[in-house]
Write a protein that holds these residues in place. Structure first.
Motif, PDB file in Angstrom:
ATOM      1  N   ASN A   1      -2.369  -4.825 -14.153  1.00 40.83           N
ATOM      2  CA  ASN A   1      -1.589  -3.590 -14.165  1.00 40.83           C
ATOM      3  C   ASN A   1      -1.443  -3.064 -12.742  1.00 40.83           C
ATOM      4  O   ASN A   1      -2.393  -3.080 -11.966  1.00 40.83           O
ATOM      5  CB  ASN A   1      -2.260  -2.535 -15.046  1.00 40.83           C
ATOM      6  N   ALA A   2      -0.242  -2.613 -12.419  1.00 41.10           N
ATOM      7  CA  ALA A   2       0.090  -2.255 -11.040  1.00 41.10           C
ATOM      8  C   ALA A   2       0.302  -0.758 -10.878  1.00 41.10           C
ATOM      9  O   ALA A   2       0.497  -0.022 -11.853  1.00 41.10           O
ATOM     10  CB  ALA A   2       1.348  -3.001 -10.603  1.00 41.10           C
ATOM     11  N   MET A   3       0.263  -0.311  -9.645  1.00 41.03           N
ATOM     12  CA  MET A   3       0.735   1.027  -9.319  1.00 41.03           C
ATOM     13  C   MET A   3       2.253   1.064  -9.512  1.00 41.03           C
ATOM     14  O   MET A   3       2.933   0.035  -9.416  1.00 41.03           O
ATOM     15  CB  MET A   3       0.380   1.353  -7.874  1.00 41.03           C
ATOM     16  N   PRO A   4       2.833   2.233  -9.764  1.00 47.87           N
ATOM     17  CA  PRO A   4       4.285   2.314  -9.974  1.00 47.87           C
ATOM     18  C   PRO A   4       5.104   1.909  -8.760  1.00 47.87           C
ATOM     19  O   PRO A   4       6.273   1.531  -8.896  1.00 47.87           O
ATOM     20  CB  PRO A   4       4.506   3.793 -10.323  1.00 47.87           C
ATOM     21  N   GLY A   5       4.523   1.977  -7.566  1.00 42.28           N
ATOM     22  CA  GLY A   5       5.234   1.582  -6.365  1.00 42.28           C
ATOM     23  C   GLY A   5       6.078   2.702  -5.794  1.00 42.28           C
ATOM     24  O   GLY A   5       6.239   3.773  -6.390  1.00 42.28           O
TER      25      GLY A   5
END
Length: 394
Positions: free
Chosen positions: A84-88
């Motif tokens: 899972n990633a940061m929204p950027g």
């Protein structure tokens, strides 16, 4: 509240960026959604009341430069260890998964840091907006939640070069001419080499949990090496802190715990119980108890019923005790009945009631039970019930 090593992972790592979001959805009839069908949920950054937002971790840490050496994986910047990633920078909504056993939408291991966008001051309580959408992409509901994170593992208070002679390595203080902020980590590694005849200074970087079993990361550790929780707490319980004028294991002062846990600024214990005067030891015992041999760190914790003992005692109209122990260092208090008990063998964090609704959904997360002393923690509950104060409407 999740701890992180901060912006540098080139020397060693105790904890990577790894925050978890768990959410449940209630339908218009007030029922818990247990079969979401085409309904999906996303998370993205949202500004808190001060205007602070945290969309990306890129440029705020060197974690991704060393993640392969530490964890044996290659990750794109802003991607977490659990996928899972940061929204950027574009704040793209990120999909959450549905867990059919707990009825939670989840996002594990979001790699957030306490460093907001745009160079704003540190914010240990960054916020995310959860959005439930139908098959056509129509918004069904939103909730703004806190994703708390702290870099206040303040090892430098005792281990920085030149600070305290008892912590100085045998070969003298270590200095990084390019980045003095690394000095304390180099000293810790050298001190470990002195005491345990290791050679950590010749290998960079080092994941502490690779040798010391650590339930927070799920590592098994090495044979005949104590778990990380035991090693750190038992070793430092009798360490003298000159600034506090007490040992770190002194049971009388929360600030001793805050030297290593989300600390004097973060104030991890910020919920209703902490604000009522309860100490860290009220639930966890003294530092030597936390570091006792055989204790499972992050697992052997008190449950609700060790204080909320049913009909045992009424205090200011509530049925509760002010600590979880029969006496200091003694066994956990057993409830008179299980009226306020979590499921047998469970902790508060995964506990549920009222048809499967998580306790945290209304009462707040473990260290920030509503009402919290930090405004960001209270925003969701205040919005739901329409006023501040304790939970009084469902």
């Amino acid at each position: 509240m999740h701890c992180v090593d901060g912006n540098d992972y080139s020397v060693f790592s105790i904890l990577p960026p790894y925050n978890n979001i768990h959410a449940q959805l209630i339908d218009p009839q007030g029922r818990l959604v247990k079969t979401p069908g085409s309904v999906r949920m996303t998370y993205q950054a949202v500004a808190d009341p001060t205007g602070s937002s945290n969309r990306t971790s890129i440029g705020k840490t060197n974690f991704w430069d060393h993640v392969n050496a530490l964890f044996g994986v290659n990750l794109a910047p802003d991607m977490g260890l659990a996928g899972n990633a940061m929204p950027g920078a574009a704040n793209k909504p990120q999909a959450m998964k549905f867990d059919a056993k707990t009825f939670h939408f989840t996002a594990e291991g979001v790699p957030i840091l306490p460093y907001p966008d745009g160079g704003m001051p540190k914010n240990y309580y960054p916020m995310m907006r959860l959005t439930a959408l139908d098959a056509a992409g129509k918004t069904l509901a939103t909730a703004d939640i806190v994703l708390p994170v702290s870099d206040e593992m303040a090892c430098s208070n005792c281990h920085d070069s030149g600070i305290s002679s008892p912590t100085m390595p045998n070969g003298g203080w270590k200095y990084d001419p390019k980045d003095p902020s690394k000095n304390y980590k180099l000293n810790i590694r050298a001190k470990h080499d002195d005491k345990h005849k290791t050679s950590l200074l010749t290998t960079q970087p080092v994941l502490c949990a690779s040798c010391h079993a650590f339930n927070a990361l799920g590592t098994k550790g090495a044979v005949n090496v104590p778990p990380l929780t035991q090693a750190l707490h038992s070793r430092h319980a009798n360490s003298w802190d000159t600034a506090l004028g007490m040992t770190l294991g002194d049971a009388s002062n929360r600030e001793a715990c805050y030297r290593c846990h989300p600390g004097s600024v973060t104030k991890c214990l910020r919920g209703a119980m902490g604000n009522a005067g309860m100490k860290c030891r009220s639930c966890h015992g003294q530092m030597k108890d936390v570091g006792a041999a055989g204790r499972q760190g992050w697992i052997d914790e008190p449950a609700c019923e060790n204080c909320h003992t049913g009909t045992a005692l009424k205090y200011n109209g509530a049925i509760r005790q002010t600590n979880a122990f029969d006496h200091t260092g003694g066994p956990l208090r057993q409830p008179a009945d299980r009226r306020f008990a979590v499921t047998t063998g469970a902790l508060y964090k995964p506990a549920a009631g009222h048809g499967g609704l998580a306790c945290e959904a209304c009462h707040g997360s473990t260290q920030a039970k509503y009402p919290s002393s930090h405004v960001n923690d209270n925003l969701q509950s205040t919005k739901l019930q329409g006023h501040t104060g304790t939970v009084s409407e469902c």
